[in-house]
Write an enzyme that holds these catalytic residues in place. Structure first.
Site, short mmCIF file in Angstrom:
data_model
loop_
_atom_site.label_atom_id
_atom_site.label_comp_id
_atom_site.label_asym_id
_atom_site.label_seq_id
_atom_site.Cartn_x
_atom_site.Cartn_y
_atom_site.Cartn_z
N TYR A 76 7.21 -27.99 26.80
CA TYR A 76 6.77 -26.87 27.64
C TYR A 76 5.94 -27.37 28.81
O TYR A 76 6.15 -26.94 29.95
CB TYR A 76 5.99 -25.85 26.81
CG TYR A 76 6.79 -25.23 25.70
CD1 TYR A 76 8.11 -24.83 25.88
CD2 TYR A 76 6.23 -25.04 24.44
CE1 TYR A 76 8.85 -24.27 24.86
CE2 TYR A 76 6.97 -24.47 23.41
CZ TYR A 76 8.28 -24.10 23.63
OH TYR A 76 9.02 -23.54 22.61
N GLU A 115 4.17 -18.34 22.51
CA GLU A 115 3.24 -18.95 21.57
C GLU A 115 3.97 -20.05 20.82
O GLU A 115 5.16 -19.93 20.54
CB GLU A 115 2.69 -17.94 20.54
CG GLU A 115 1.74 -16.91 21.10
CD GLU A 115 2.42 -15.58 21.34
OE1 GLU A 115 3.66 -15.48 21.13
OE2 GLU A 115 1.74 -14.64 21.75
#
Length: 145
Positions: A115, A103
């Site tokens: 990411y 998260e």
């Protein structure tokens, strides 16, 4: 820069990174507990004796759950986080994981961009996941199968 397993000698530096990077940092005691936690996969990026960053993950069955990625403000934009994520991806392939998930604050555009560039896919949003300040979390996963 080298990525190595976190050891007791790294705990103070990693705890300082937590203080510098997060509104609700892990304590040195909590980090030290991870050294004896069987599912924990914690790595540090070092240059000589200096800890540049660290990543923590819990390996449960066929999944990895990233707990934190932190890079010293002075070492940012030098590939430290990318090297730590690459190490976890190699670990995931080596251990036949289905996925690694994490998260991240929805407002953390630099991290989200990183990411995504490393192959993580947005799986959804977790409302009001973070506090100090309250914010939604974007859920990302790197799939291996």
């Amino acid at each position: 820069m080298t990525v190595i397993p976190m050891e007791q000698s790294h705990i103070d530096a990693v705890a300082a990174l937590e203080q510098a990077c997060f509104s609700e940092p892990w304590s040195a005691a909590a980090l030290a507990e991870e050294l004896t936690n069987p599912p924990a996969v914690f790595r540090v990026a070092v240059e000589g004796d200096t800890v540049l960053g660290y990543v923590g993950m819990h390996h449960v069955l066929d999944e990895g759950f990233i707990t934190n990625v932190a890079v010293s403000p002075e070492a940012r934009r030098r590939g430290v986080a990318r090297a730590l994520l690459a190490h976890l991806a190699a670990y995931g392939r080596e251990h036949d994981l289905y996925r690694i998930t994490l998260e991240v604050r929805v407002s953390n555009t630099p991290a989200r961009t990183l990411y995504e560039s490393e192959g993580y896919r947005l799986d959804g949003i977790r409302p009001t996941f973070y506090s100090r300040p309250t914010e939604d979390a974007a859920i990302y996963s790197l799939y291996f199968q």
